[in-house]
Design a protein around this motif. Structure first.
Motif, PDB file in Angstrom:
ATOM      1  N   TYR A 260      43.850  40.409  42.720  1.00  0.00           N
ATOM      2  CA  TYR A 260      44.204  39.382  41.735  1.00  0.00           C
ATOM      3  C   TYR A 260      45.488  39.777  40.990  1.00  0.00           C
ATOM      4  O   TYR A 260      46.365  38.936  40.746  1.00  0.00           O
ATOM      5  N   ALA A 261      45.581  41.060  40.618  1.00  0.00           N
ATOM      6  CA  ALA A 261      46.757  41.532  39.883  1.00  0.00           C
ATOM      7  C   ALA A 261      48.021  41.384  40.729  1.00  0.00           C
ATOM      8  O   ALA A 261      49.068  40.942  40.237  1.00  0.00           O
ATOM      9  N   GLN A 262      47.925  41.732  42.008  1.00  0.00           N
ATOM     10  CA  GLN A 262      49.072  41.586  42.899  1.00  0.00           C
ATOM     11  C   GLN A 262      49.472  40.126  43.056  1.00  0.00           C
ATOM     12  O   GLN A 262      50.651  39.776  43.046  1.00  0.00           O
ATOM     13  N   ARG A 263      48.491  39.274  43.194  1.00  0.00           N
ATOM     14  CA  ARG A 263      48.776  37.870  43.432  1.00  0.00           C
ATOM     15  C   ARG A 263      49.512  37.237  42.259  1.00  0.00           C
ATOM     16  O   ARG A 263      50.452  36.453  42.437  1.00  0.00           O
ATOM     17  N   TYR A 264      49.094  37.574  41.035  1.00  0.00           N
ATOM     18  CA  TYR A 264      49.710  36.966  39.851  1.00  0.00           C
ATOM     19  C   TYR A 264      50.815  37.828  39.256  1.00  0.00           C
ATOM     20  O   TYR A 264      51.455  37.425  38.276  1.00  0.00           O
ATOM     21  N   GLY A 265      51.024  39.022  39.796  1.00  0.00           N
ATOM     22  CA  GLY A 265      52.125  39.864  39.353  1.00  0.00           C
ATOM     23  C   GLY A 265      51.974  40.433  37.962  1.00  0.00           C
ATOM     24  O   GLY A 265      52.961  40.658  37.258  1.00  0.00           O
ATOM     25  N   VAL A 266      50.738  40.696  37.528  1.00  0.00           N
ATOM     26  CA  VAL A 266      50.498  41.277  36.201  1.00  0.00           C
ATOM     27  C   VAL A 266      49.472  42.406  36.304  1.00  0.00           C
ATOM     28  O   VAL A 266      48.531  42.328  37.087  1.00  0.00           O
ATOM     29  N   GLY A 267      49.684  43.460  35.515  1.00  0.00           N
ATOM     30  CA  GLY A 267      48.706  44.541  35.441  1.00  0.00           C
ATOM     31  C   GLY A 267      48.419  45.220  36.762  1.00  0.00           C
ATOM     32  O   GLY A 267      47.324  45.762  36.959  1.00  0.00           O
ATOM     33  N   VAL A 268      49.414  45.256  37.651  1.00  0.00           N
ATOM     34  CA  VAL A 268      49.172  45.807  38.995  1.00  0.00           C
ATOM     35  C   VAL A 268      48.821  47.289  38.929  1.00  0.00           C
ATOM     36  O   VAL A 268      47.875  47.747  39.580  1.00  0.00           O
ATOM     37  N   GLU A 269      49.556  48.066  38.118  1.00  0.00           N
ATOM     38  CA  GLU A 269      49.281  49.496  38.009  1.00  0.00           C
ATOM     39  C   GLU A 269      47.921  49.753  37.368  1.00  0.00           C
ATOM     40  O   GLU A 269      47.184  50.651  37.779  1.00  0.00           O
ATOM     41  N   THR A 270      47.594  48.967  36.358  1.00  0.00           N
ATOM     42  CA  THR A 270      46.286  49.108  35.712  1.00  0.00           C
ATOM     43  C   THR A 270      45.165  48.888  36.713  1.00  0.00           C
ATOM     44  O   THR A 270      44.200  49.664  36.763  1.00  0.00           O
ATOM     45  N   ALA A 271      45.294  47.846  37.514  1.00  0.00           N
ATOM     46  CA  ALA A 271      44.256  47.528  38.487  1.00  0.00           C
ATOM     47  C   ALA A 271      44.182  48.581  39.587  1.00  0.00           C
ATOM     48  O   ALA A 271      43.097  49.067  39.927  1.00  0.00           O
ATOM     49  N   ARG A 272      45.346  48.946  40.138  1.00  0.00           N
ATOM     50  CA  ARG A 272      45.372  49.908  41.249  1.00  0.00           C
ATOM     51  C   ARG A 272      44.790  51.256  40.835  1.00  0.00           C
ATOM     52  O   ARG A 272      43.900  51.802  41.498  1.00  0.00           O
ATOM     53  N   ASP A 273      45.278  51.795  39.702  1.00  0.00           N
ATOM     54  CA  ASP A 273      44.808  53.100  39.263  1.00  0.00           C
ATOM     55  C   ASP A 273      43.384  53.026  38.722  1.00  0.00           C
ATOM     56  O   ASP A 273      42.614  53.976  38.867  1.00  0.00           O
ATOM     57  N   GLY A 274      43.039  51.888  38.113  1.00  0.00           N
ATOM     58  CA  GLY A 274      41.684  51.717  37.616  1.00  0.00           C
ATOM     59  C   GLY A 274      40.663  51.724  38.727  1.00  0.00           C
ATOM     60  O   GLY A 274      39.591  52.347  38.615  1.00  0.00           O
ATOM     61  N   VAL A 275      40.965  51.046  39.827  1.00  0.00           N
ATOM     62  CA  VAL A 275      40.057  51.039  40.984  1.00  0.00           C
ATOM     63  C   VAL A 275      39.869  52.454  41.513  1.00  0.00           C
ATOM     64  O   VAL A 275      38.743  52.907  41.772  1.00  0.00           O
ATOM     65  N   ALA A 276      40.971  53.185  41.666  1.00  0.00           N
ATOM     66  CA  ALA A 276      40.898  54.543  42.206  1.00  0.00           C
ATOM     67  C   ALA A 276      40.120  55.476  41.290  1.00  0.00           C
ATOM     68  O   ALA A 276      39.225  56.216  41.730  1.00  0.00           O
TER      69      ALA A 276
END
Length: 297
Positions: free
Chosen positions: A263-279
């Motif tokens: 979702y973050a990638q698709r809308y271009g917001v909070g990508v780093e938060t989402a990626r690192d949060g998942v990991a």
């Protein structure tokens, strides 16, 4: 997990190996597990107070971290939604099933959470992110419909229908020529999930402890620490029996879903938060899960 981690470190699984294996699990092994589990499940037990505990937990975490993001960190333009999702939207449809299978022997307990996230949280997410980013996307009903075409969801719903037909008194039995290979695939699902996770850890690079990552680290803490504590408190408040308390708290330990990163990638917001949060939630959920099982099993 150790097998996957060592394999990655020794070069036996190159870049993208975890994604390739996860794709195979998502399209073949996980659907088999969900169908087999739901087909044999006690439908009354699936939709229970235990499920309500975890639904309430998800709602509370989403609302709390959304407000925290806006009021304390001043995040706007969709970043606040990604932070709230990192703390509340869980990987129940993949790794969560494995967690339940190995700790409670009751993977069908994840079914109502999957349906809640698909039917409530996903549409809410699309609506918020579309308004906050001003992006264009397909209508919400189309987005929701698409989620129901994914193999794990189709398998879950078919398995649930199978269980409901049996509950109605219709005698159904799986032919041996179908049941035997299905059982073999089902038995391989959780080990493959763990190996894929170990490979992912072996290939992953994690963020540093810097001020800019504070909101993300708080969301991670919300997911892996506050989540299980909140589930435990709600389970006690609802006076659930001991096995149900364990199930509810295990569900509360689930890491953040990969969907949040999508979702973050698709809308271009909070990508780093989402990626690192998942990991990070995936890494830290494991020791938390071990502690929960040691205390409550």
């Amino acid at each position: 997990m150790a097998v996957g981690f060592i394999t990655a470190k020794l070069g036996g699984a190159g870049a993208g190996a975890d994604r390739l294996l996860s794709k195979l699990i998502f399209n073949v092994f996980l659907p088999a597990l969900l169908f087999s589990t739901m087909a044999k499940a006690d439908v009354h037990g699936v939709f229970s107070l235990t499920a309500l505990v975890n639904i309430v937990q998800a709602i509370v975490l989403f609302a709390a971290f959304y407000l925290l993001s806006v009021k304390i960190f001043g995040q706007r333009d969709g970043t606040q939604t990604i932070m709230a999702l990192t703390a509340s939207y869980t990987n129940v449809g993949n790794l969560g099933v494995a967690y339940l299978a190995v700790t409670t022997g009751n993977p069908e307990a994840g079914a109502p959470i999957i349906l809640f996230q698909l039917c409530v949280m996903a549409p809410l997410t699309f609506t918020l992110l579309e308004r906050q980013t001003g992006g264009e996307s397909a209508p919400i009903y189309i987005e929701v419909a698409r989620t129901f075409t994914k193999p794990p969801i189709v398998a879950l719903l078919v398995g649930l229908a199978y269980a409901l037909v049996r509950l109605a008194g219709v005698p159904l039995s799986m032919p041996a020529m179908i049941n035997m290979p299905l059982t073999m695939v089902v038995n391989a699902t959780v080990p493959l999930m763990m190996i894929a996770l170990g490979i992912s850890f072996g290939l992953e690079r994690f963020p540093r402890l810097t001020r800019e990552y504070v909101p993300m680290y708080l969301a991670v803490a919300g997911r892996v620490l506050i989540g299980p504590l909140l589930s435990w408190g709600l389970a006690l408040a609802f006076q659930l029996p001991a096995p149900a308390v364990l199930t509810a708290v295990v569900v509360g330990c689930f890491p953040t879903a990969n969907n949040v990163f999508v979702y973050a990638q698709r809308y271009g917001v909070g990508v780093e938060t989402a990626r690192d949060g998942v990991a990070l939630t995936t890494v830290f959920s494991m020791p938390v899960l071990l502690c929960v099982v040691a205390l409550l099993h």
